[in-house]
Scaffold this motif. Sequence first.
Motif, PDB file in Angstrom:
ATOM      1  N   LYS A 175       4.134   5.816  -0.128  1.00  0.00           N
ATOM      2  CA  LYS A 175       3.966   5.659  -1.575  1.00  0.00           C
ATOM      3  C   LYS A 175       5.109   4.810  -2.151  1.00  0.00           C
ATOM      4  N   GLY A 176       4.747   3.860  -3.012  1.00  0.00           N
ATOM      5  CA  GLY A 176       5.761   3.053  -3.686  1.00  0.00           C
ATOM      6  C   GLY A 176       6.142   1.811  -2.901  1.00  0.00           C
ATOM      7  N   GLU A 177       5.668   1.699  -1.643  1.00  0.00           N
ATOM      8  CA  GLU A 177       5.974   0.512  -0.855  1.00  0.00           C
ATOM      9  C   GLU A 177       4.820  -0.492  -0.990  1.00  0.00           C
ATOM     10  N   GLY A 178       4.982  -1.646  -0.399  1.00  0.00           N
ATOM     11  CA  GLY A 178       3.885  -2.615  -0.376  1.00  0.00           C
ATOM     12  C   GLY A 178       4.314  -3.953  -0.913  1.00  0.00           C
ATOM     13  N   GLU A 179       5.356  -3.952  -1.752  1.00  0.00           N
ATOM     14  CA  GLU A 179       5.793  -5.205  -2.331  1.00  0.00           C
ATOM     15  C   GLU A 179       6.340  -6.125  -1.235  1.00  0.00           C
ATOM     16  N   GLY A 180       5.975  -7.382  -1.314  1.00  0.00           N
ATOM     17  CA  GLY A 180       6.515  -8.365  -0.364  1.00  0.00           C
ATOM     18  C   GLY A 180       5.743  -8.433   0.943  1.00  0.00           C
ATOM     19  N   ILE A 181       4.672  -7.633   1.086  1.00  0.00           N
ATOM     20  CA  ILE A 181       3.884  -7.696   2.320  1.00  0.00           C
ATOM     21  C   ILE A 181       2.662  -8.585   2.101  1.00  0.00           C
ATOM     22  N   SER A 182       2.456  -9.543   3.002  1.00  0.00           N
ATOM     23  CA  SER A 182       1.327 -10.472   2.821  1.00  0.00           C
ATOM     24  C   SER A 182      -0.015  -9.783   3.028  1.00  0.00           C
ATOM     25  N   ALA A 183      -0.057  -8.777   3.897  1.00  0.00           N
ATOM     26  CA  ALA A 183      -1.322  -8.100   4.197  1.00  0.00           C
ATOM     27  C   ALA A 183      -1.682  -7.129   3.079  1.00  0.00           C
ATOM     28  N   PRO A 184      -3.011  -6.872   2.872  1.00  0.00           N
ATOM     29  CA  PRO A 184      -3.392  -5.821   1.925  1.00  0.00           C
ATOM     30  C   PRO A 184      -2.848  -4.475   2.397  1.00  0.00           C
ATOM     31  N   VAL A 185      -2.399  -3.641   1.460  1.00  0.00           N
ATOM     32  CA  VAL A 185      -1.791  -2.380   1.874  1.00  0.00           C
ATOM     33  C   VAL A 185      -2.579  -1.168   1.399  1.00  0.00           C
ATOM     34  N   LEU A 186      -2.461  -0.089   2.190  1.00  0.00           N
ATOM     35  CA  LEU A 186      -3.005   1.226   1.822  1.00  0.00           C
ATOM     36  C   LEU A 186      -1.811   2.166   1.778  1.00  0.00           C
ATOM     37  N   GLU A 187      -1.690   2.940   0.709  1.00  0.00           N
ATOM     38  CA  GLU A 187      -0.622   3.938   0.688  1.00  0.00           C
ATOM     39  C   GLU A 187      -1.170   5.234   1.265  1.00  0.00           C
TER      40      GLU A 187
END
Length: 541
Positions: A272-284
């Motif tokens: 939770k709260g991560e995902g910024e700066g990742i090129s791939a789509p993210v799932l928390e």
Amino acid sequence: MNTKLVKISVNDSTEKYTEAACLLKDGQVVGIPTETVYGLAGNAYSEDAVKRIFEAKGRPQDNPLIVHISEFSELYELVSEVPETAKALADAFWPGPLTMILPKSDKVPLCVTAGLNTVAVRCPAHPIANKLIKVAGIPLAAPSANLSGKPSPTKAEHVYKDLNGRIPMVIDGGECEEGVESTVITLATPVPKLLRPGNITLKQLKSVLGEVSVDDAVLNPLKEGEKVSSPGMKYKHYSPDASVVVVKGSYDKFKEYVNLKFCDGTYAMVFKGEGEGISAPVLEYGSVDDYRQLSHALFDSLRYLDEIGAKRCFVRCPDEENDDNLAVLNRLLRAASFDVVNLDKKTLIGLTGKTGSGKSTVSALFKENGAYVIDGDVVARRVLVEDKTLLSKLENAFSGILNSDGALNRKALAAKAFSSPENTDKLNSIIHPAINDYIHNEVKQAFENYDVVVVDAAAIIESGFADECDFLLVAHAPFDVRKERILKRDSLSEEDALIRMNGQKDDNFYLSKADFIINNFPPYDLNEEFKKAEKFIYGGH
Ligand code: TXA
Ligand code: MG
């Protein structure tokens, strides 16, 4: 067969359960909600029902089922004895997500236990599961209601998707609270043993039982031919169609890694709260420090990956130091078929090779690729200047090898030490430990800033340092190629070149100890060979 989806709410009256209870009493199977995952239930005393369970799931015949009861007193009918440990665990955790394995009674058919003389029993806390057992009046054998190998279902729609047309009914009781299957502990061993972690944690089990051991298979892949404590552990499990890779290490390293590997169909599962700066789509999938959130979302997320057609998913690994994460870790590792990338791992590589094999060129490639390289020759020279204790040991052994100012007279030492093989051995037995000490120190310091350290040393095998390395790489080239190289490089006479070359051990001494051989001669391409070595060391992802 049409699969009927029946919604039941917690407050619904007994009539709502009649149809499902009748099917169960009739030897049919029904998908049911529990607090862990959905189960595929059937009458535990009916061989027909049990057969139908195995068939509907496509489950291997040697994987036993858990029998579900509605209260503790029903345990007595299923097992041949109820030890104090079972009473204490039931007091603490039943009804709830805990399965106990005990010696079975004669009433339990062998098809339920897959021929074992023990039976797994659980008393679920889910009000619908609990009431259904009561209304049907029979214990219910129920594995997770997924097709064998797929992630366990945590919603009625998951069951429907997997088993539509194969079973007469699924009861929709909403989303499962826990999201991972029950903790399985066996009480049939001298020390109770955790066979499958779940949300009744190891800490909680220990608080009741004191000593509890953990089966090796919880976090490790089975070795070939190994006997299992719990047959379920040997099968491919929880696997979505997408390939899952568990990634250990900090978020920054994760981000960098995923961005490097990113291509079409790549997804990332993060906290939770991560995902910024990742090129791939993210799932928390939940907070990093809340194992119940993570377990709640895990299987749902894995199933979602298939829904969106993901090809590959990199998953942030929960903290392994925290035993509460055991259940999530155990399921993730299996979903990934133990495909794990450890970005935090420190790797110590030993590099050696005979004169002219090009090992310095290889170590330069490691340096270019971000490794810290320690040159054994440089260390040896430093040690012989700085280490006064070593110098006095050498003087004691060979006498007359120090100048009047106490510094080493290299020529004098060489003359004495290389005068016979015995003297050379004596020199090595004094000098190698001192050099190894210096290298140890430098490795330790380097690991503070680098993940990969390469020790490039001609005598790394003889000095024993190779044994401490994670990998030993040997640069290799045939005699003639090496001779040409050193003639050119060191402008030696042919005679001196041969003396130097013949003073070394034969090829087999090096090659037989190598974890990986870097062929550095035509027609091999050194860059390609280096890439192969990297793949061998860091894995092929
Ligand atoms: O939460 C759960 O436990 C869910 C819900 C539906 O209750 N059920 C479930 O069942 O996960 P299943 O069949 O998917 O997993 C049962 C596990 C398997 O790994 C099986 O090998 C193990 O329990 N097991 C069953 N009986 C055993 C026995 N007698 N000895 C050792 N392991 C056993
Ligand atoms: Mg299962």
